[in-house]
Design a protein around this motif. Structure first.
Motif, PDB file in Angstrom:
ATOM      1  N   GLU A  23      10.133   1.391  -4.980  1.00 12.83           N
ATOM      2  CA  GLU A  23      10.298  -0.059  -4.993  1.00 12.83           C
ATOM      3  C   GLU A  23      11.375  -0.524  -4.012  1.00 12.83           C
ATOM      4  OE1 GLU A  23       8.798  -2.550  -6.500  1.00 12.83           O
ATOM      5  OE2 GLU A  23       7.312  -1.284  -7.494  1.00 12.83           O
ATOM      6  N   GLU A  24      12.316   0.365  -3.678  1.00 12.70           N
ATOM      7  CA  GLU A  24      13.371  -0.058  -2.759  1.00 12.70           C
ATOM      8  C   GLU A  24      12.844  -0.288  -1.345  1.00 12.70           C
ATOM      9  OE1 GLU A  24      13.068   4.383  -2.602  1.00 12.70           O
ATOM     10  OE2 GLU A  24      13.193   2.865  -4.193  1.00 12.70           O
ATOM     11  N   LEU A  25      11.626   0.154  -1.085  1.00 10.51           N
ATOM     12  CA  LEU A  25      11.060  -0.083   0.246  1.00 10.51           C
ATOM     13  C   LEU A  25      10.896  -1.564   0.541  1.00 10.51           C
ATOM     14  CD1 LEU A  25       8.309   2.694   0.443  1.00 10.51           C
ATOM     15  CD2 LEU A  25      10.577   2.702   1.488  1.00 10.51           C
ATOM     16  N   PHE A  26      10.703  -2.373  -0.500  1.00  9.93           N
ATOM     17  CA  PHE A  26      10.541  -3.808  -0.279  1.00  9.93           C
ATOM     18  C   PHE A  26      11.835  -4.464   0.208  1.00  9.93           C
ATOM     19  CE2 PHE A  26       7.082  -3.314  -3.533  1.00  9.93           C
ATOM     20  CZ  PHE A  26       6.044  -3.602  -2.654  1.00  9.93           C
ATOM     21  N   ASN A  27      12.962  -3.792   0.030  1.00  5.96           N
ATOM     22  CA  ASN A  27      14.247  -4.329   0.462  1.00  5.96           C
ATOM     23  C   ASN A  27      14.672  -3.794   1.826  1.00  5.96           C
ATOM     24  OD1 ASN A  27      14.515  -5.735  -2.004  1.00  5.96           O
ATOM     25  ND2 ASN A  27      15.341  -3.876  -2.982  1.00  5.96           N
ATOM     26  N   SER A  28      13.741  -3.151   2.532  1.00  3.55           N
ATOM     27  CA  SER A  28      14.061  -2.603   3.852  1.00  3.55           C
ATOM     28  C   SER A  28      14.383  -3.732   4.818  1.00  3.55           C
ATOM     29  CB  SER A  28      12.884  -1.781   4.380  1.00  3.55           C
ATOM     30  OG  SER A  28      12.575  -0.732   3.487  1.00  3.55           O
ATOM     31  N   HIS A  71       0.835  -1.211   0.000  1.00  4.67           N
ATOM     32  CA  HIS A  71       0.000   0.000   0.000  1.00  4.67           C
ATOM     33  C   HIS A  71       0.866   1.257   0.000  1.00  4.67           C
ATOM     34  CE1 HIS A  71      -3.306   2.700   0.878  1.00  4.67           C
ATOM     35  NE2 HIS A  71      -2.662   3.123   1.971  1.00  4.67           N
ATOM     36  N   LYS A  72       1.983   1.251   0.755  1.00  5.01           N
ATOM     37  CA  LYS A  72       2.877   2.404   0.794  1.00  5.01           C
ATOM     38  C   LYS A  72       3.498   2.665  -0.576  1.00  5.01           C
ATOM     39  CE  LYS A  72       5.642   5.540   2.623  1.00  5.01           C
ATOM     40  NZ  LYS A  72       5.146   6.841   3.107  1.00  5.01           N
ATOM     41  N   VAL A  73       3.933   1.602  -1.255  1.00  4.94           N
ATOM     42  CA  VAL A  73       4.508   1.756  -2.592  1.00  4.94           C
ATOM     43  C   VAL A  73       3.450   2.264  -3.564  1.00  4.94           C
ATOM     44  CG1 VAL A  73       5.548   0.514  -4.517  1.00  4.94           C
ATOM     45  CG2 VAL A  73       6.293   0.033  -2.173  1.00  4.94           C
ATOM     46  N   HIS A  74       2.235   1.792  -3.438  1.00  4.85           N
ATOM     47  CA  HIS A  74       1.147   2.247  -4.313  1.00  4.85           C
ATOM     48  C   HIS A  74       0.891   3.741  -4.125  1.00  4.85           C
ATOM     49  CE1 HIS A  74      -2.616   2.133  -6.544  1.00  4.85           C
ATOM     50  NE2 HIS A  74      -3.193   2.772  -5.531  1.00  4.85           N
ATOM     51  N   GLU A  75       0.903   4.213  -2.899  1.00  2.88           N
ATOM     52  CA  GLU A  75       0.694   5.637  -2.644  1.00  2.88           C
ATOM     53  C   GLU A  75       1.830   6.471  -3.223  1.00  2.88           C
ATOM     54  OE1 GLU A  75      -1.910   7.132  -1.251  1.00  2.88           O
ATOM     55  OE2 GLU A  75      -2.947   5.215  -1.078  1.00  2.88           O
ATOM     56  N   CYS A  76       3.043   5.949  -3.144  1.00  3.94           N
ATOM     57  CA  CYS A  76       4.188   6.683  -3.709  1.00  3.94           C
ATOM     58  C   CYS A  76       4.092   6.764  -5.237  1.00  3.94           C
ATOM     59  CB  CYS A  76       5.494   6.007  -3.304  1.00  3.94           C
ATOM     60  SG  CYS A  76       5.890   6.153  -1.551  1.00  3.94           S
ATOM     61  N   GLU A  77       3.687   5.679  -5.878  1.00  2.00           N
ATOM     62  CA  GLU A  77       3.563   5.681  -7.334  1.00  2.00           C
ATOM     63  C   GLU A  77       2.488   6.640  -7.800  1.00  2.00           C
ATOM     64  OE1 GLU A  77       2.888   1.635  -8.337  1.00  2.00           O
ATOM     65  OE2 GLU A  77       5.014   1.047  -8.191  1.00  2.00           O
ATOM     66  N   GLU A  78       1.437   6.798  -7.052  1.00  5.47           N
ATOM     67  CA  GLU A  78       0.406   7.779  -7.419  1.00  5.47           C
ATOM     68  C   GLU A  78       0.933   9.197  -7.339  1.00  5.47           C
ATOM     69  OE1 GLU A  78      -3.045   7.207  -5.074  1.00  5.47           O
ATOM     70  OE2 GLU A  78      -3.805   5.546  -6.307  1.00  5.47           O
ATOM     71  N   LYS A  79       1.925   9.437  -6.515  1.00  6.60           N
ATOM     72  CA  LYS A  79       2.554  10.760  -6.416  1.00  6.60           C
ATOM     73  C   LYS A  79       3.693  10.923  -7.421  1.00  6.60           C
ATOM     74  CE  LYS A  79       1.639  11.060  -1.440  1.00  6.60           C
ATOM     75  NZ  LYS A  79       2.240  11.165  -0.100  1.00  6.60           N
ATOM     76  N   GLY A  80       3.927   9.910  -8.242  1.00  8.66           N
ATOM     77  CA  GLY A  80       4.990   9.976  -9.229  1.00  8.66           C
ATOM     78  C   GLY A  80       6.355   9.658  -8.689  1.00  8.66           C
ATOM     79  N   GLU A  81       6.427   8.975  -7.564  1.00  8.76           N
ATOM     80  CA  GLU A  81       7.707   8.629  -6.952  1.00  8.76           C
ATOM     81  C   GLU A  81       7.968   7.133  -7.116  1.00  8.76           C
ATOM     82  OE1 GLU A  81       7.471   9.802  -2.909  1.00  8.76           O
ATOM     83  OE2 GLU A  81       7.175  11.938  -3.340  1.00  8.76           O
ATOM     84  N   ASP A  82       9.233   6.776  -7.147  1.00  4.54           N
ATOM     85  CA  ASP A  82       9.621   5.368  -7.256  1.00  4.54           C
ATOM     86  C   ASP A  82      10.054   4.880  -5.876  1.00  4.54           C
ATOM     87  OD1 ASP A  82      10.316   2.875  -8.029  1.00  4.54           O
ATOM     88  OD2 ASP A  82      12.150   3.457  -9.090  1.00  4.54           O
TER      89      ASP A  82
END
Length: 824
Positions: free
Chosen positions: A480-485, A467-478
């Motif tokens: 994906e590195e959050l999954f590697n936290s 959900h966090k990555v989805h919200e970032c993509e809607e703002k035009g941000e990348d």
């Protein structure tokens, strides 16, 4: 004819005179004891018999003797039964007569009858006979001996399994409905309470932040393959060892392993010390989650870390974080106060031992488990949750499994850490169970639930990360590195930011960090209870008269003081260093020792008696070198740039050569006379897992049926029954698990990638020193087992401090260790 009539007439006259004399004397004498009466009667009979054998006696004496001999011929009851019959005689109304006068003639002096020789078997009881005692007829029937007891089909009920001479005084196994305390040892209120306590100890913060990161790092679902293999063939066998030895010997880790062999007390002590170290730095995680939990109840209905303040809040507000090199040695007051409060809570969880622990575990595991289920249900309905779950388990990248051995080290380390094995907790908790409890069922429940909590915790994390990555993509941000936290950043930064974007964010944040708090609290107080129980079981507590609450207070105070350095601005870095070495060095080493203790040391005396000590030592040392030498050779070849697969083939070939070579040498050194006398399979005597089989015999037997290992019917039944331990346990404990742990330990020591570019070599020495201290303890106590013995047992000639130290550091045992094999 004439003589017989004279005899009968004289007999009747004698009887009547005796009765009249008795009647007249009873009027003039006082009452005597029944014992005196029986004695006088016996004396009269003996005197009459003696006078009848004399040839110069008068006619009156002759008639009296014939009457007495007639009476003696009919009365054949031994003196002991006469005494017993006399005691059963009702008290007569008239007092008994006085003692008879002493005979004038020395030749007729009364002599006591000879004592009959003992007979091995009592004769068949004669029919009931009438015995006259002082004029009163007493009917006495000789008691019939009870029938012989039929031997019980289950030997464990009649006699406990003798493991070593130090536990021969333990009571036999109880039936499932009866619980007998051993030396005042406490008992869980039921199986459910024990299961909750074990699950509270085995589930921790690592199930939420370490497991999902490893899944994502190693290609998603393929990581479950090495994880499941490590769980089944390493984690479950070691868990079974700890549950069984604690329950069998009714003691903590030190006493339990000491009963396997006195020189193995160091294994138990190193385990509880490692658990105490883990508890000290886990309290820091507990204090961080407590700060986040209480700050979730903000009066403004907003989280303090909202509006891109997540990282600043954690590093500046909570930790005052800085690197070790740039540290200003500033203590974070919030962390220090929170840690102090957490130690007080831990004290109240353990200050009454099982009474307080048994009450707290009813909350510390069910509540966070229910919260995780609720968070999973909420995360399923979030936008982007599907993408998060794909990155968690749906992706499939099998190349990671063959590229590096790190995946096997990380999977095994995760199993050892999350199950809380090799730290003394499970041994201590199982020692409060009755010795008849089903260990096989316990270890299955603990292993299954620990795996489910890891899967559930990872799902909670990655659903919200999606959900966090989805919200970032809607703002035009990348993003994906959050999954590697990884690590604390995943829980206290990334996940905190994901929770802040939800509606009713305060509620979900409170639930999530509350679950983390209770999960970590359960692990911490379980580790502390294991450490306190070890002190209570030792001679120190008895000599100093330390109570439960006093011991708990001292231990919690020491834990708080030792944890103060972790509250400094650089404390999080020291925690990360210590956690790495404990997880990758200490736990692997202790797991290896657990397997060695049961698979190679326990019951080794039986092998010595059957095939000779030189053959057993040659085989054992050869097997150890067959694992260690090829591992070192393989690591060196890979480091020099040789092909990985070729290096593995060379290592396996060398391993096989050393193993079969040691087997041949052992056969040559075998004592053929001993092997011939035992009439057993000499090969199985040499290579078999006798210690593990003895544990299985205890675990698989029931009060109505004895289970025997290495028989087709028994082994087949144990293999298909989930409530029994199969033969696979013995193979894993003696061969598979210790070999794998030794190889992975060497690989972890050889790996120097941790902290590269972040920590200097001098800073990493901190974790290496802590690990080395635990290793030294095990070696020192193996060489000098008297160190943990009571100093009052020292010899009288050795007085003073120097004498006591010389006594303690003597390599021989305090008492000679003589092995008693119940099967021989």
């Amino acid at each position: 004819m004439g003589s017989s009539s004279d005899s009968s007439s004289s007999s009747s006259s004698s009887s009547s005179s005796s009765s009249s004399s008795s009647s007249s004397d009873s009027k003039t004498s006082k009452s005597k004891t029944s014992k005196t009466t029986a004695t006088s009667t016996s004396a009269k009979t003996s005197s009459s018999s003696s006078s009848s054998s004399s040839s110069s006696s008068s006619s009156s004496s002759s008639s009296s003797s014939s009457s007495s001999s007639s009476s003696a011929a009919t009365t054949t009851i031994p003196p002991e039964l006469v005494d017993q019959a006399t005691q059963m005689t009702p008290k007569p109304k008239t007092p008994p007569p006085p003692k008879p006068p002493k005979p004038k003639n020395k030749q007729t002096q009364v002599t006591p009858p000879p004592t009959p020789p003992p007979t091995p078997k009592p004769p068949t009881p004669p029919p009931p006979k009438v015995t006259k005692a002082q004029g009163t007829q007493v009917f006495f029937k000789q008691p019939t001996p009870p029938p012989p007891k039929r031997p019980s089909p289950f030997v464990l009920v009649e006699k406990p399994i003798v493991m070593s001479p130090m536990i021969q005084n333990l009571p036999p196994l109880e039936s499932p409905a009866v619980s007998v305390k051993v030396k005042g040892r406490d008992r869980w209120k039921g199986k459910t309470t024990f299961w909750l306590a074990a699950l509270a100890a085995s589930t921790s913060l690592a199930n939420l932040w370490k497991f999902p990161y490893l899944v994502n790092k190693y290609g998603g679902a393929p990581f479950l393959v090495p994880y499941a293999i490590a769980l089944l063939f390493i984690g479950i066998p070691i868990l079974t060892i700890e549950l069984c030895v604690g329950q069998m010997f009714q003691g903590g880790a030190v006493e339990a392993f000491g009963n396997l062999n006195p020189r193995l007390r160091g294994v138990g002590l190193a385990s509880v010390l490692g658990g105490f170290v883990i508890a000290v730095y886990n309290v820091i995680y507990l204090s961080w989650s407590a700060i986040y939990f209480f700050h979730s109840f903000d009066t403004n209905n907003t989280l303090p870390w909202q509006d891109d303040k997540v990282e600043e809040y954690f590093t500046s507000y909570v930790l005052k974080n800085s690197s070790i090199a740039q540290s200003e040695m500033i203590i974070s007051g919030r962390v220090l106060l929170s840690a102090f409060t957490c130690w007080i809570i831990i004290f109240f969880c353990v200050f009454r031992s099982l009474r307080s622990v048994g009450a707290v575990v009813k909350v510390t595991f069910p509540l966070p488990f229910a919260i995780l289920i609720g968070l999973t249900v909420r995360g399923v309905f979030l936008d982007g949750a599907v993408d998060g779950f794909k990155n968690y388990l749906i992706q499939w990248n099998t190349t990671v499994l063959t590229e590096s051995t790190d995946v096997w080290s990380d999977a095994t380390g995760q199993v050892l850490y999350t199950m809380s094995i090799c730290v003394g907790v499970m041994t201590t908790f199982s020692s409060f169970n009755p010795r008849s409890q089903n260990v096989a069922l316990d270890k299955n429940i603990i292993g299954i639930f620990d795996f489910l909590v890891s899967i559930l915790g990872g799902a909670v994390v990655y659903l919200f990360l999606g959900h966090k990555v989805h919200e970032c993509e809607e703002k035009g941000e990348d993003c994906e590195e959050l999954f590697n936290s990884y690590g604390i950043d995943l829980i206290f930064k990334v996940y905190a930011g994901a929770l802040s974007e939800l509606s009713v964010a305060n509620l979900w944040a409170a639930l999530f960090y509350g679950a983390i708090f209770f999960l970590t609290l359960g692990t911490c107080f379980s580790l502390i209870e294991g450490f306190c129980s070890t002190i209570r079981d030792s001679w120190v507590a008895d000599s100093l008269k330390l109570g439960r609450s006093t011991i708990a207070g001292y231990v919690c105070m020491a834990g708080f003081i030792l944890g103060i350095p972790f509250t400094f601005d650089c404390g999080s870095s020291w925690v990360e260093i210590l956690d790495h070495f404990v997880r990758n060095w200490v736990l692997f080493y202790l797991g290896f020792l657990n397997c060695i203790a049961v698979g190679w040391f326990y019951k080794c005396e039986r092998q010595y008696r059957r095939v000779g000590k030189p053959a057993v030592l040659a085989y054992n040392i050869g097997c150890f070198m067959a694992v260690l030498v090829p591992t070192i050779v393989g690591l060196v070849l890979v480091e020099e740039g040789h092909d990985r697969m070729k290096s593995i083939i060379i290592a396996f070939s060398l391993c096989a050569a050393l193993f079969f070579g040691s087997l041949v040498i052992a056969y040559v050194l075998m004592d053929k006379n001993k092997a011939r006398k035992t009439k057993r399979n000499t090969l199985w005597t040499l290579i078999g897992w006798h210690g593990a089989d003895n544990l299985r015999k205890m675990m698989n037997s029931t009060p109505v049926k004895r289970w025997s290992p290495n028989q087709f019917d028994s082994e087949f039944d144990s293999f298909i029954s989930p409530a029994k331990v199969s033969i696979l346990f013995g193979f894993c404990v003696k061969y598979l698990a210790p070999a794998a742990l030794l190889v992975l330990l060497c690989n972890n020591i050889h790996d120097t990638s941790f902290g590269t570019g972040v920590y200097t070599t001098g800073q990493l020495v901190f974790g290496q020193v802590i690990s080395g201290i635990i290793v030294v303890f095990t070696i020192l106590l193996f060489l000098y087992p008297r160190i943990l013995s009571n100093p009052s047992e020292a010899e009288g000639t050795e007085k003073g401090l120097i004498g006591r130290l010389d006594w303690m550091f003597t390599a021989r045992l305090n008492k000679p260790y003589v092995y008693v094999d119940p099967e021989e």
